[in-house]
Design a protein around this motif. Structure first.
Motif, mmCIF file in Angstrom:
data_model
loop_
_atom_site.group_PDB
_atom_site.id
_atom_site.type_symbol
_atom_site.label_atom_id
_atom_site.label_comp_id
_atom_site.label_asym_id
_atom_site.label_seq_id
_atom_site.Cartn_x
_atom_site.Cartn_y
_atom_site.Cartn_z
ATOM 1 N N CYS A 27 0.842 -1.203 0.000
ATOM 2 C CA CYS A 27 0.000 0.000 0.000
ATOM 3 C C CYS A 27 0.875 1.252 0.000
ATOM 4 O O CYS A 27 1.916 1.298 0.638
ATOM 5 C CB CYS A 27 -0.906 0.023 1.226
ATOM 6 N N THR A 28 0.406 2.263 -0.713
ATOM 7 C CA THR A 28 1.123 3.533 -0.735
ATOM 8 C C THR A 28 0.159 4.658 -0.389
ATOM 9 O O THR A 28 -1.045 4.563 -0.613
ATOM 10 C CB THR A 28 1.716 3.813 -2.131
ATOM 11 N N LYS A 29 0.697 5.725 0.149
ATOM 12 C CA LYS A 29 -0.105 6.888 0.488
ATOM 13 C C LYS A 29 -0.404 7.646 -0.802
ATOM 14 O O LYS A 29 0.476 7.857 -1.621
ATOM 15 C CB LYS A 29 0.687 7.772 1.451
ATOM 16 N N PRO A 30 -1.665 8.074 -0.990
ATOM 17 C CA PRO A 30 -1.988 8.784 -2.231
ATOM 18 C C PRO A 30 -1.326 10.156 -2.272
ATOM 19 O O PRO A 30 -1.176 10.808 -1.242
ATOM 20 C CB PRO A 30 -3.515 8.908 -2.184
ATOM 21 N N ASP A 31 -0.943 10.571 -3.479
ATOM 22 C CA ASP A 31 -0.384 11.920 -3.618
ATOM 23 C C ASP A 31 -1.533 12.924 -3.633
ATOM 24 O O ASP A 31 -2.709 12.565 -3.556
ATOM 25 C CB ASP A 31 0.485 12.038 -4.866
ATOM 26 N N ALA A 32 -1.218 14.192 -3.717
ATOM 27 C CA ALA A 32 -2.227 15.247 -3.602
ATOM 28 C C ALA A 32 -3.270 15.155 -4.718
ATOM 29 O O ALA A 32 -4.463 15.321 -4.471
ATOM 30 C CB ALA A 32 -1.551 16.609 -3.619
ATOM 31 N N ALA A 33 -2.834 14.878 -5.943
ATOM 32 C CA ALA A 33 -3.771 14.809 -7.066
ATOM 33 C C ALA A 33 -4.733 13.636 -6.900
ATOM 34 O O ALA A 33 -5.943 13.772 -7.135
ATOM 35 C CB ALA A 33 -3.002 14.681 -8.380
ATOM 36 N N GLU A 34 -4.212 12.486 -6.493
ATOM 37 C CA GLU A 34 -5.060 11.310 -6.306
ATOM 38 C C GLU A 34 -6.029 11.533 -5.144
ATOM 39 O O GLU A 34 -7.201 11.166 -5.223
ATOM 40 C CB GLU A 34 -4.194 10.089 -6.035
ATOM 41 N N PHE A 35 -5.562 12.167 -4.067
ATOM 42 C CA PHE A 35 -6.417 12.451 -2.927
ATOM 43 C C PHE A 35 -7.552 13.392 -3.327
ATOM 44 O O PHE A 35 -8.702 13.192 -2.953
ATOM 45 C CB PHE A 35 -5.597 13.064 -1.792
ATOM 46 N N LEU A 36 -7.231 14.412 -4.125
ATOM 47 C CA LEU A 36 -8.245 15.360 -4.581
ATOM 48 C C LEU A 36 -9.286 14.665 -5.455
ATOM 49 O O LEU A 36 -10.479 14.946 -5.361
ATOM 50 C CB LEU A 36 -7.575 16.505 -5.345
ATOM 51 N N LYS A 37 -8.829 13.721 -6.274
ATOM 52 C CA LYS A 37 -9.750 12.966 -7.124
ATOM 53 C C LYS A 37 -10.711 12.124 -6.273
ATOM 54 O O LYS A 37 -11.908 12.056 -6.552
ATOM 55 C CB LYS A 37 -8.939 12.057 -8.055
ATOM 56 N N ILE A 38 -10.196 11.511 -5.213
ATOM 57 C CA ILE A 38 -11.030 10.706 -4.315
ATOM 58 C C ILE A 38 -12.040 11.595 -3.598
ATOM 59 O O ILE A 38 -13.224 11.250 -3.478
ATOM 60 C CB ILE A 38 -10.144 9.946 -3.299
ATOM 61 N N VAL A 39 -11.580 12.770 -3.125
ATOM 62 C CA VAL A 39 -12.478 13.690 -2.424
ATOM 63 C C VAL A 39 -13.592 14.164 -3.352
ATOM 64 O O VAL A 39 -14.761 14.239 -2.952
ATOM 65 C CB VAL A 39 -11.681 14.889 -1.855
#
Length: 69
Positions: A27-39
């Motif tokens: 598992c890896t921590k999501p980067d800012a772009a991926e986190f924003l996409k999830i939000v």
């Protein structure tokens, strides 16, 4: 013969822990772009489900009053 069953039972938790550790390490921590996409996806889901619930309630209230009158 009873020992074989006991060994199989004792292997299950060890195998589960080993597979769990492998999963956690991958598992890896999501980067800012991926986190924003999830939000955004979760936010759109909340809005859509809220709109559907509101529409159902909006339709249900008059029907309920017609039935009870």
């Amino acid at each position: 013969m009873a020992n074989d069953g006991l060994e199989k039972i004792s292997e299950i938790p060890l195998e589960f822990i080993k597979e769990g550790n492998t999963f956690i390490n991958r598992c890896t921590k999501p980067d800012a772009a991926e986190f924003l996409k999830i939000v955004r996806a979760v936010g759109v889901g909340f809005i859509v489900m809220g709109a559907i619930g509101y529409l159902v309630k909006l339709i249900h209230i008059p029907i309920r009053h017609l039935i009870t009158v």
